[in-house]
Design an enzyme around this catalytic site. Sequence first.
Site, PDB file in Angstrom:
ATOM      1  N   GLY A  80      -2.948 -22.975  51.092  1.00  0.00           N
ATOM      2  CA  GLY A  80      -3.443 -23.708  49.941  1.00  0.00           C
ATOM      3  C   GLY A  80      -4.860 -23.269  49.619  1.00  0.00           C
ATOM      4  N   ASP A  82      -8.036 -21.766  46.865  1.00  0.00           N
ATOM      5  CA  ASP A  82      -8.282 -20.672  45.920  1.00  0.00           C
ATOM      6  C   ASP A  82      -8.751 -19.427  46.677  1.00  0.00           C
ATOM      7  OD1 ASP A  82      -9.416 -19.127  43.695  1.00  0.00           O
ATOM      8  OD2 ASP A  82      -9.237 -20.931  42.513  1.00  0.00           O
ATOM      9  N   VAL A  83      -9.902 -18.893  46.291  1.00  0.00           N
ATOM     10  CA  VAL A  83     -10.411 -17.660  46.899  1.00  0.00           C
ATOM     11  C   VAL A  83     -11.292 -18.004  48.092  1.00  0.00           C
ATOM     12  CG1 VAL A  83     -11.849 -15.633  46.500  1.00  0.00           C
ATOM     13  CG2 VAL A  83     -10.477 -16.552  44.648  1.00  0.00           C
ATOM     14  N   THR A  84     -11.196 -17.247  49.165  1.00  0.00           N
ATOM     15  CA  THR A  84     -12.141 -17.452  50.254  1.00  0.00           C
ATOM     16  C   THR A  84     -12.539 -16.121  50.875  1.00  0.00           C
ATOM     17  OG1 THR A  84     -12.755 -18.943  52.030  1.00  0.00           O
ATOM     18  CG2 THR A  84     -10.636 -17.854  52.258  1.00  0.00           C
ATOM     19  N   HIS A  86     -13.791 -14.190  54.553  1.00  0.00           N
ATOM     20  CA  HIS A  86     -13.964 -14.201  56.006  1.00  0.00           C
ATOM     21  C   HIS A  86     -14.774 -12.977  56.391  1.00  0.00           C
ATOM     22  CE1 HIS A  86     -11.014 -17.345  56.295  1.00  0.00           C
ATOM     23  NE2 HIS A  86     -10.067 -16.586  55.785  1.00  0.00           N
ATOM     24  N   GLY A 159      -5.986 -22.292  58.283  1.00  0.00           N
ATOM     25  CA  GLY A 159      -6.822 -23.284  58.952  1.00  0.00           C
ATOM     26  C   GLY A 159      -8.187 -23.476  58.359  1.00  0.00           C
ATOM     27  N   ILE A 160      -9.205 -23.398  59.220  1.00  0.00           N
ATOM     28  CA  ILE A 160     -10.548 -23.762  58.793  1.00  0.00           C
ATOM     29  C   ILE A 160     -11.534 -22.700  59.279  1.00  0.00           C
ATOM     30  CG2 ILE A 160     -10.970 -25.287  60.798  1.00  0.00           C
ATOM     31  CD1 ILE A 160     -12.238 -27.254  58.599  1.00  0.00           C
ATOM     32  N   ALA A 161     -12.487 -22.359  58.408  1.00  0.00           N
ATOM     33  CA  ALA A 161     -13.424 -21.263  58.697  1.00  0.00           C
ATOM     34  C   ALA A 161     -14.846 -21.804  58.655  1.00  0.00           C
ATOM     35  CB  ALA A 161     -13.252 -20.159  57.652  1.00  0.00           C
ATOM     36  N   CYS A 177     -13.586 -21.018  46.169  1.00  0.00           N
ATOM     37  CA  CYS A 177     -12.858 -22.217  45.774  1.00  0.00           C
ATOM     38  C   CYS A 177     -13.511 -22.882  44.575  1.00  0.00           C
ATOM     39  CB  CYS A 177     -12.676 -23.155  46.949  1.00  0.00           C
ATOM     40  SG  CYS A 177     -11.669 -22.379  48.214  1.00  0.00           S
TER      41      CYS A 177
END
Lengths: 238, 129
Positions: A80, A82-84, A86, A159-161, A177
């Site tokens: 789920g 938008d753009v992320t 890493h 998950g979560i960053a 996002c």
Amino acid sequence: MITKGDGWIVNLGEARYLQVLDLQRNLVDLRQKDSVPDTLLLVEHEPVITLGRRASKANILSTSAVLASEGIQVHPVERGGDVTYHGPGQLVAYPIVHLTQRALSLRRFVDLLEDTITQVLAAFGIQAGRNPQHRGVWVSHRKVAALGVAIRRWVSFHGIALNVSPNMDHFCHINPCELRSEQVTSMAELLGKAPSMEEVVQNVVDRFVELFPGKWREVSPAKLSGKIKAEPMQNVAL
Amino acid sequence: MAKGALKISQDHVYVQTLDEGAQVGISDFAAEALGTIIYVELPEVGDEVRKNEPFAAVESGKASVELPAPISGTVLKVNEELEDAPDLINQDTYSKGWIAVLAITDGAELEELMSKPDYDLFVASGEEE
């Protein structure tokens, strides 16, 4: 036999995004069949931009030529959001958790992930919390951890960053996002110096294990590969 | 159009048979559990879907949830209104919130699904497996 509440914690160290994506999909498949317990993967990726299912390419601000020259790849994925972004210095946690076996609603699961990071930040003296409009973990109006999960047959992945001490300039390539890049921050910015990644990892593991109770134990990446009969993960210099 | 019996899978996806094909969507219980749906990834007309394999996805609160097909079939129609108004699923999943219409490959697969009263018992019992 996997029993309720068992779990593996695997610190992958530095590993390639696509390789870890394959590993996640593999683990989701095995988790659905109860062949593996709930698993938490912890990893730092090479610089990469990922697009969630409803991502708008307009939220990538740099041209593909610019991204290519900086060695940043773009990958569409099934999570789920938008753009992320890493990259090195960002700790990514991928919980492969069977929601119905833990009697967790989706909302509760997402809340617990955010709480894990909020409590880690508190241990470092950073007061963080939720934002009513946006998911993730926030310090006033700036986002320090981005969240985007996927559920396949009641098993979570993605998950979560948490931005520990990434290169913040890289966020200028995107509108993370739908936010502007200046609305993103890191623990290093907030503390005035970069905390030790090892210490952050240990804190994430400790808080996660409290919030997702069970018999968790650490499993090395090599052992994990052996258990799931996969190719060993290659450690990469980022 | 006459509607047949409503059947629901353990994965909370319903099938509502029509004169031609069957509507599929998520159950009222699942819509409630997911909260406000902000995005629906629809299949494409002509797609072949296989029972238990993901055929669509819905997103709420930063989580994207794949929907396993309750039956095998070919996609005849998709509900394009969900592109602008995904929360039609929250408002009225069994009428306006359908996701696709499938031409059912094997009618016998319908027998493996629960009736609505059985499904309601299934979710009330809280035991999904």
